[in-house]
Design a protein around this motif. Sequence first.
Motif, short mmCIF file in Angstrom:
data_model
loop_
_atom_site.label_atom_id
_atom_site.label_comp_id
_atom_site.label_asym_id
_atom_site.label_seq_id
_atom_site.Cartn_x
_atom_site.Cartn_y
_atom_site.Cartn_z
N ILE A 49 68.14 41.44 43.34
CA ILE A 49 69.01 42.60 43.22
C ILE A 49 70.46 42.14 43.41
O ILE A 49 70.70 41.03 43.89
N LEU A 66 63.38 46.70 50.61
CA LEU A 66 63.13 46.11 49.29
C LEU A 66 61.68 45.64 49.19
O LEU A 66 61.00 45.91 48.20
N LEU A 112 65.25 51.98 43.16
CA LEU A 112 66.37 51.37 43.86
C LEU A 112 67.48 52.40 44.04
O LEU A 112 67.76 53.18 43.13
#
Length: 135
Positions: A49, A66, A112
């Motif tokens: 990311i 995450l 996300l």
Amino acid sequence: MVYLTRLEHFNAAHKLYNPGWSKEKNESVFGLCANENWHGHNYDLYVTIKGDPDPDTGFVFDVKRLSEIIREHVIEKLDHKNLNMDVDFMRDKMCSTENLAIAIWQQLVPHLPAGVQLHGIKLYETPRIYVEYFG
């Protein structure tokens, strides 16, 4: 911009087989991967990311969160499964590592938070074969 990568692991079986082709052509193109009895891999999944570190935490994103997102939306659906038969997001797709990386991307993006972008998926099928996908 900071890039943060989380490594996860899963095991899965699959078969590469185009139903529009003859058995001979499938075996010619896909070799042992067209085995009627399937075959498996120990996959390593790198999820990267990107974003700017939060001024309060110094994190681009909480790596524990995450990991939870990856596990819930990807690993739990893939680990110890038959990619061709058991995985809803691989249904009716050729179960190549390339297509699997794209599908994993599609599973993660909606989960996300704002300010965190998915940069890349690196998926190792074997220690010598991997694909990268950047959306």
